[in-house]
Scaffold this motif. Structure first.
Motif, PDB file in Angstrom:
ATOM      1  N   ASN A 157       0.877  -0.837  -0.007  1.00 19.93           N
ATOM      2  CA  ASN A 157      -0.059   0.114   0.079  1.00 19.93           C
ATOM      3  C   ASN A 157       1.068   1.383  -0.182  1.00 19.93           C
ATOM      4  O   ASN A 157       1.595   1.711   0.944  1.00 19.93           O
ATOM      5  CB  ASN A 157      -1.016   0.026   1.202  1.00 19.93           C
ATOM      6  N   PHE A 158       1.242   1.696  -1.243  1.00 22.56           N
ATOM      7  CA  PHE A 158       2.060   2.552  -1.418  1.00 22.56           C
ATOM      8  C   PHE A 158       2.090   3.891  -0.259  1.00 22.56           C
ATOM      9  O   PHE A 158       0.865   4.210  -0.139  1.00 22.56           O
ATOM     10  CB  PHE A 158       2.339   3.311  -2.697  1.00 22.56           C
ATOM     11  N   PRO A 159       3.271   4.535   0.326  1.00 19.45           N
ATOM     12  CA  PRO A 159       4.638   4.221   0.358  1.00 19.45           C
ATOM     13  C   PRO A 159       4.987   2.624   1.242  1.00 19.45           C
ATOM     14  O   PRO A 159       6.232   2.650   1.464  1.00 19.45           O
ATOM     15  CB  PRO A 159       5.268   5.281   0.719  1.00 19.45           C
ATOM     16  N   LEU A 160       4.096   1.949   1.582  1.00 21.25           N
ATOM     17  CA  LEU A 160       4.660   0.728   2.531  1.00 21.25           C
ATOM     18  C   LEU A 160       4.456  -0.596   1.817  1.00 21.25           C
ATOM     19  O   LEU A 160       3.413  -0.578   0.982  1.00 21.25           O
ATOM     20  CB  LEU A 160       3.776   0.874   3.647  1.00 21.25           C
ATOM     21  N   ILE A 195      11.996   8.202  10.220  1.00 20.38           N
ATOM     22  CA  ILE A 195      11.050   7.285   9.401  1.00 20.38           C
ATOM     23  C   ILE A 195      10.712   6.033  10.131  1.00 20.38           C
ATOM     24  O   ILE A 195       9.505   5.592   9.979  1.00 20.38           O
ATOM     25  CB  ILE A 195      11.325   7.122   7.864  1.00 20.38           C
ATOM     26  N   LYS A 196      11.873   5.159  10.582  1.00 19.34           N
ATOM     27  CA  LYS A 196      11.519   3.943  11.122  1.00 19.34           C
ATOM     28  C   LYS A 196      10.893   4.225  12.491  1.00 19.34           C
ATOM     29  O   LYS A 196       9.940   3.496  12.915  1.00 19.34           O
ATOM     30  CB  LYS A 196      12.931   3.281  11.541  1.00 19.34           C
ATOM     31  N   ARG A 197      11.025   5.455  13.243  1.00 22.28           N
ATOM     32  CA  ARG A 197      10.279   5.514  14.440  1.00 22.28           C
ATOM     33  C   ARG A 197       8.864   5.774  14.014  1.00 22.28           C
ATOM     34  O   ARG A 197       7.848   5.255  14.873  1.00 22.28           O
ATOM     35  CB  ARG A 197      10.677   7.062  15.065  1.00 22.28           C
ATOM     36  N   ILE A 198       8.528   6.601  13.187  1.00 19.00           N
ATOM     37  CA  ILE A 198       7.096   6.697  12.800  1.00 19.00           C
ATOM     38  C   ILE A 198       6.494   5.496  12.245  1.00 19.00           C
ATOM     39  O   ILE A 198       5.427   5.017  12.616  1.00 19.00           O
ATOM     40  CB  ILE A 198       7.117   7.656  11.456  1.00 19.00           C
ATOM     41  N   LEU A 243       0.452   0.835  17.091  1.00 20.11           N
ATOM     42  CA  LEU A 243      -1.071   1.369  17.407  1.00 20.11           C
ATOM     43  C   LEU A 243      -1.984   0.685  16.467  1.00 20.11           C
ATOM     44  O   LEU A 243      -3.063   0.339  17.050  1.00 20.11           O
ATOM     45  CB  LEU A 243      -1.114   2.910  17.082  1.00 20.11           C
ATOM     46  N   ASN A 244      -1.485  -0.242  15.402  1.00 13.33           N
ATOM     47  CA  ASN A 244      -2.614  -0.832  14.716  1.00 13.33           C
ATOM     48  C   ASN A 244      -2.301  -2.429  14.455  1.00 13.33           C
ATOM     49  O   ASN A 244      -2.862  -3.152  13.728  1.00 13.33           O
ATOM     50  CB  ASN A 244      -2.344  -0.494  13.098  1.00 13.33           C
ATOM     51  N   LYS A 245      -1.278  -2.793  15.646  1.00 11.25           N
ATOM     52  CA  LYS A 245      -1.075  -4.518  15.341  1.00 11.25           C
ATOM     53  C   LYS A 245      -1.922  -5.495  15.577  1.00 11.25           C
ATOM     54  O   LYS A 245      -2.244  -6.426  15.360  1.00 11.25           O
ATOM     55  CB  LYS A 245       0.265  -4.755  16.118  1.00 11.25           C
ATOM     56  N   GLU A 280       4.637  12.296   6.294  1.00 12.08           N
ATOM     57  CA  GLU A 280       3.934  12.883   7.550  1.00 12.08           C
ATOM     58  C   GLU A 280       3.319  11.702   8.548  1.00 12.08           C
ATOM     59  O   GLU A 280       2.906  10.722   7.699  1.00 12.08           O
ATOM     60  CB  GLU A 280       2.870  13.837   6.963  1.00 12.08           C
ATOM     61  N   SER A 281       3.379  12.010   9.667  1.00 15.08           N
ATOM     62  CA  SER A 281       3.193  10.788  10.573  1.00 15.08           C
ATOM     63  C   SER A 281       1.738  10.305  10.337  1.00 15.08           C
ATOM     64  O   SER A 281       1.286   8.987  10.321  1.00 15.08           O
ATOM     65  CB  SER A 281       3.148  11.286  11.958  1.00 15.08           C
ATOM     66  N   HIS A 282       0.629  11.013  10.045  1.00 12.68           N
ATOM     67  CA  HIS A 282      -0.573  10.853  10.219  1.00 12.68           C
ATOM     68  C   HIS A 282      -0.892  10.055   8.909  1.00 12.68           C
ATOM     69  O   HIS A 282      -1.611   9.172   8.672  1.00 12.68           O
ATOM     70  CB  HIS A 282      -1.610  12.057  10.098  1.00 12.68           C
ATOM     71  N   VAL A 283      -0.131  10.349   7.632  1.00 11.95           N
ATOM     72  CA  VAL A 283      -0.317   9.613   6.509  1.00 11.95           C
ATOM     73  C   VAL A 283       0.104   8.185   6.630  1.00 11.95           C
ATOM     74  O   VAL A 283      -0.606   7.145   6.200  1.00 11.95           O
ATOM     75  CB  VAL A 283       0.562  10.279   5.410  1.00 11.95           C
ATOM     76  N   ILE A 284       1.346   8.060   7.361  1.00  9.94           N
ATOM     77  CA  ILE A 284       1.880   6.692   7.550  1.00  9.94           C
ATOM     78  C   ILE A 284       0.851   5.922   8.373  1.00  9.94           C
ATOM     79  O   ILE A 284       0.508   4.508   8.027  1.00  9.94           O
ATOM     80  CB  ILE A 284       3.150   6.726   8.286  1.00  9.94           C
ATOM     81  N   HIS A 285       0.209   6.583   9.250  1.00  2.95           N
ATOM     82  CA  HIS A 285      -0.659   5.824  10.419  1.00  2.95           C
ATOM     83  C   HIS A 285      -1.909   5.417   9.462  1.00  2.95           C
ATOM     84  O   HIS A 285      -2.395   4.268   9.745  1.00  2.95           O
ATOM     85  CB  HIS A 285      -1.229   6.824  11.394  1.00  2.95           C
ATOM     86  N   GLN A 286      -2.478   6.077   8.673  1.00  3.45           N
ATOM     87  CA  GLN A 286      -3.686   5.631   7.810  1.00  3.45           C
ATOM     88  C   GLN A 286      -3.083   4.645   6.870  1.00  3.45           C
ATOM     89  O   GLN A 286      -3.764   3.489   6.733  1.00  3.45           O
ATOM     90  CB  GLN A 286      -3.893   6.741   6.997  1.00  3.45           C
ATOM     91  N   LYS A 287      -2.174   4.839   6.313  1.00  2.00           N
ATOM     92  CA  LYS A 287      -1.449   3.604   4.999  1.00  2.00           C
ATOM     93  C   LYS A 287      -1.181   2.382   6.054  1.00  2.00           C
ATOM     94  O   LYS A 287      -1.328   1.517   5.254  1.00  2.00           O
ATOM     95  CB  LYS A 287      -0.154   4.155   4.476  1.00  2.00           C
ATOM     96  N   MET A 288      -0.696   2.540   7.150  1.00  2.34           N
ATOM     97  CA  MET A 288      -0.531   1.026   7.806  1.00  2.34           C
ATOM     98  C   MET A 288      -1.606   0.403   8.211  1.00  2.34           C
ATOM     99  O   MET A 288      -1.578  -0.798   8.099  1.00  2.34           O
ATOM    100  CB  MET A 288       0.395   1.740   9.135  1.00  2.34           C
ATOM    101  N   GLU A 289      -2.462   1.312   8.593  1.00  2.00           N
ATOM    102  CA  GLU A 289      -3.991   0.540   8.933  1.00  2.00           C
ATOM    103  C   GLU A 289      -4.414  -0.415   7.628  1.00  2.00           C
ATOM    104  O   GLU A 289      -4.770  -1.342   7.826  1.00  2.00           O
ATOM    105  CB  GLU A 289      -4.879   1.666   9.375  1.00  2.00           C
TER     106      GLU A 289
END
Length: 139
Positions: A33-36, A71-74, A81-83, A107-116
């Motif tokens: 799920n780009f960028p992840l 980035i690794k911290r984010i 938070l999503n595991k 940006e942190s909030h974008v990564i959180h959404q993409k991770m979910e």
């Protein structure tokens, strides 16, 4: 009493095995799920942890160690938070490697959404296909 979700990311849950890293890159399957992107293998751990996860950022895209570490911290925070998405919807044990593929500082909030979204895709994929298991003593 209500069960509180476990938002920790303990030492036992961190992916550190070099053998397992090599196996993941040769035999692992992936979901993106780009960028992840997450690369995963089904395995069993000695310490009885359901999921072990690691994060990585390309040195080619980010020359500065400060930026890579940020980035690794984010990524670790977003995973932490999503595991529960994975843990609550999977009965098997997996090793996950989360890669950041982008070329710009996220940006942190974008990564959180993409991770979910990424973890939901992962759960959907593992529920649909059988995966061969890596031998027990690899971790």
């Amino acid at each position: 009493m209500e069960d509180k979700p476990n938002f920790s990311y303990s030492r036992a849950e961190k992916l550190k095995s070099k053998k397992l890293f090599e196996i993941m890159f040769t035999e692992g399957k992936s979901v993106a799920n780009f960028p992840l992107r997450v690369i995963y293998v089904k395995t069993d751990f000695k310490d009885n942890v359901p999921i072990k996860a690691g994060v990585t950022v390309s040195k080619r895209n980010f020359k500065s160690a400060v930026k890579r570490n940020r980035i690794k911290r984010i990524l670790r925070e977003a995973y932490r938070l999503n595991k529960s998405i994975v843990i609550n919807n999977s009965t098997d044990k997996y090793a996950l490697l989360i890669l950041y593929l982008g070329k710009e500082m996220p940006e942190s909030h974008v990564i959180h959404q993409k991770m979910e979204v990424l973890l939901e895709k992962f759960v959907k994929k593992i529920s649909q296909e059988p995966i061969k298991q890596i031998p027990k003593e690899v971790s």
